[in-house]
Design a protein around this motif. Structure first.
Motif, PDB file in Angstrom:
ATOM      1  N   GLY A   1       9.295  53.086  12.469  1.00  0.00           N
ATOM      2  CA  GLY A   1      10.225  53.886  13.250  1.00  0.00           C
ATOM      3  C   GLY A   1      11.147  53.090  14.153  1.00  0.00           C
ATOM      4  O   GLY A   1      11.983  53.660  14.835  1.00  0.00           O
ATOM      5  N   THR A   2      11.020  51.772  14.154  1.00  0.00           N
ATOM      6  CA  THR A   2      11.879  50.953  15.020  1.00  0.00           C
ATOM      7  C   THR A   2      13.243  50.680  14.402  1.00  0.00           C
ATOM      8  O   THR A   2      14.197  50.381  15.110  1.00  0.00           O
ATOM      9  CB  THR A   2      11.230  49.592  15.327  1.00  0.00           C
ATOM     10  OG1 THR A   2      11.121  48.844  14.115  1.00  0.00           O
ATOM     11  CG2 THR A   2       9.871  49.753  15.979  1.00  0.00           C
ATOM     12  N   GLY A   3      13.315  50.720  13.068  1.00  0.00           N
ATOM     13  CA  GLY A   3      14.554  50.380  12.372  1.00  0.00           C
ATOM     14  C   GLY A   3      14.733  48.891  12.201  1.00  0.00           C
ATOM     15  O   GLY A   3      15.748  48.436  11.690  1.00  0.00           O
ATOM     16  N   LYS A   4      13.739  48.115  12.656  1.00  0.00           N
ATOM     17  CA  LYS A   4      13.833  46.651  12.609  1.00  0.00           C
ATOM     18  C   LYS A   4      12.573  46.059  11.991  1.00  0.00           C
ATOM     19  O   LYS A   4      11.478  46.577  12.168  1.00  0.00           O
ATOM     20  CB  LYS A   4      14.000  46.086  14.007  1.00  0.00           C
ATOM     21  CG  LYS A   4      15.218  46.629  14.732  1.00  0.00           C
ATOM     22  CD  LYS A   4      15.222  46.189  16.156  1.00  0.00           C
ATOM     23  CE  LYS A   4      16.342  46.891  16.932  1.00  0.00           C
ATOM     24  NZ  LYS A   4      16.268  46.584  18.353  1.00  0.00           N
TER      25      LYS A   4
ATOM     26  N   THR B   1      17.628  53.198  10.648  1.00  0.00           N
ATOM     27  CA  THR B   1      17.529  54.456  11.398  1.00  0.00           C
ATOM     28  C   THR B   1      16.118  54.704  11.916  1.00  0.00           C
ATOM     29  O   THR B   1      15.934  55.460  12.866  1.00  0.00           O
ATOM     30  CB  THR B   1      17.934  55.658  10.530  1.00  0.00           C
ATOM     31  OG1 THR B   1      16.995  55.810   9.464  1.00  0.00           O
ATOM     32  CG2 THR B   1      19.343  55.512   9.995  1.00  0.00           C
ATOM     33  N   GLY B   2      15.119  54.124  11.275  1.00  0.00           N
ATOM     34  CA  GLY B   2      13.729  54.362  11.649  1.00  0.00           C
ATOM     35  C   GLY B   2      13.145  55.625  11.048  1.00  0.00           C
ATOM     36  O   GLY B   2      11.973  55.916  11.233  1.00  0.00           O
TER      37      GLY B   2
ATOM     38  N   ILE C   1      17.512  44.324  10.242  1.00  0.00           N
ATOM     39  CA  ILE C   1      17.522  45.775  10.044  1.00  0.00           C
ATOM     40  C   ILE C   1      16.664  46.123   8.832  1.00  0.00           C
ATOM     41  O   ILE C   1      16.735  45.459   7.800  1.00  0.00           O
ATOM     42  CB  ILE C   1      18.963  46.285   9.859  1.00  0.00           C
ATOM     43  CG1 ILE C   1      19.736  46.106  11.158  1.00  0.00           C
ATOM     44  CG2 ILE C   1      18.977  47.741   9.420  1.00  0.00           C
ATOM     45  CD1 ILE C   1      21.188  46.468  11.068  1.00  0.00           C
ATOM     46  N   CYS C   2      15.843  47.143   8.971  1.00  0.00           N
ATOM     47  CA  CYS C   2      14.973  47.594   7.888  1.00  0.00           C
ATOM     48  C   CYS C   2      15.827  48.097   6.727  1.00  0.00           C
ATOM     49  O   CYS C   2      16.699  48.949   6.900  1.00  0.00           O
ATOM     50  CB  CYS C   2      14.063  48.713   8.398  1.00  0.00           C
ATOM     51  SG  CYS C   2      12.982  49.421   7.136  1.00  0.00           S
ATOM     52  N   ARG C   3      15.566  47.556   5.539  1.00  0.00           N
ATOM     53  CA  ARG C   3      16.328  47.954   4.348  1.00  0.00           C
ATOM     54  C   ARG C   3      15.920  49.327   3.849  1.00  0.00           C
ATOM     55  O   ARG C   3      16.716  50.028   3.245  1.00  0.00           O
ATOM     56  CB  ARG C   3      16.134  46.939   3.236  1.00  0.00           C
ATOM     57  CG  ARG C   3      16.821  45.622   3.526  1.00  0.00           C
ATOM     58  CD  ARG C   3      16.779  44.724   2.333  1.00  0.00           C
ATOM     59  NE  ARG C   3      15.586  43.875   2.427  1.00  0.00           N
ATOM     60  CZ  ARG C   3      15.181  43.065   1.477  1.00  0.00           C
ATOM     61  NH1 ARG C   3      15.833  42.979   0.362  1.00  0.00           N
ATOM     62  NH2 ARG C   3      14.119  42.328   1.651  1.00  0.00           N
TER      63      ARG C   3
ATOM     64  N   THR D   1       8.196  42.940   1.174  1.00  0.00           N
ATOM     65  CA  THR D   1       7.568  41.658   0.849  1.00  0.00           C
ATOM     66  C   THR D   1       8.172  40.504   1.637  1.00  0.00           C
ATOM     67  O   THR D   1       7.587  39.433   1.689  1.00  0.00           O
ATOM     68  CB  THR D   1       7.672  41.356  -0.657  1.00  0.00           C
ATOM     69  OG1 THR D   1       9.051  41.358  -1.035  1.00  0.00           O
ATOM     70  CG2 THR D   1       6.923  42.395  -1.465  1.00  0.00           C
ATOM     71  N   ASP D   2       9.329  40.727   2.259  1.00  0.00           N
ATOM     72  CA  ASP D   2       9.975  39.682   3.057  1.00  0.00           C
ATOM     73  C   ASP D   2       9.476  39.658   4.497  1.00  0.00           C
ATOM     74  O   ASP D   2       9.723  38.707   5.221  1.00  0.00           O
ATOM     75  CB  ASP D   2      11.485  39.877   3.085  1.00  0.00           C
ATOM     76  CG  ASP D   2      12.140  39.619   1.747  1.00  0.00           C
ATOM     77  OD1 ASP D   2      11.553  38.866   0.946  1.00  0.00           O
ATOM     78  OD2 ASP D   2      13.220  40.161   1.503  1.00  0.00           O
ATOM     79  N   GLU D   3       8.779  40.705   4.938  1.00  0.00           N
ATOM     80  CA  GLU D   3       8.369  40.795   6.335  1.00  0.00           C
ATOM     81  C   GLU D   3       7.322  39.738   6.680  1.00  0.00           C
ATOM     82  O   GLU D   3       6.413  39.471   5.910  1.00  0.00           O
ATOM     83  CB  GLU D   3       7.817  42.184   6.639  1.00  0.00           C
ATOM     84  CG  GLU D   3       7.619  42.420   8.115  1.00  0.00           C
ATOM     85  CD  GLU D   3       7.322  43.866   8.441  1.00  0.00           C
ATOM     86  OE1 GLU D   3       7.318  44.166   9.637  1.00  0.00           O
ATOM     87  OE2 GLU D   3       7.084  44.665   7.539  1.00  0.00           O
TER      88      GLU D   3
END
Length: 60
Positions: free
Chosen positions: A49-52, A36-37, A29-31, A15-17
């Motif tokens: 899959g980017t991890g970001k 890791t992606g 970084i993806c929580r 929801t923060d994206e």
């Protein structure tokens, strides 16, 4: 979450994206996958899959 047999589980989204290029937003970084992606050998649906992910930067 319970549902009817054969009903796909609802994927929780970040929801923060926010879209890239928005003033006051930055790469984070993806929580969900811890950057890791991957989750359980599959591409993370949160970051693709980017991890970001792009999220608002706090402050103000």
């Amino acid at each position: 979450m319970q549902g009817k047999p054969g009903q796909a589980a609802q994927v929780q989204t970040n929801t923060d994206e926010v879209p890239a290029g928005i003033p006051g937003a930055g790469e984070n970084i993806c929580r969900r996958c811890s950057g890791t992606g991957m989750i359980d050998g599959r591409i993370c649906p949160e970051c693709g899959g980017t991890g970001k992910v792009t999220t608002p930067i706090g402050g103000g």
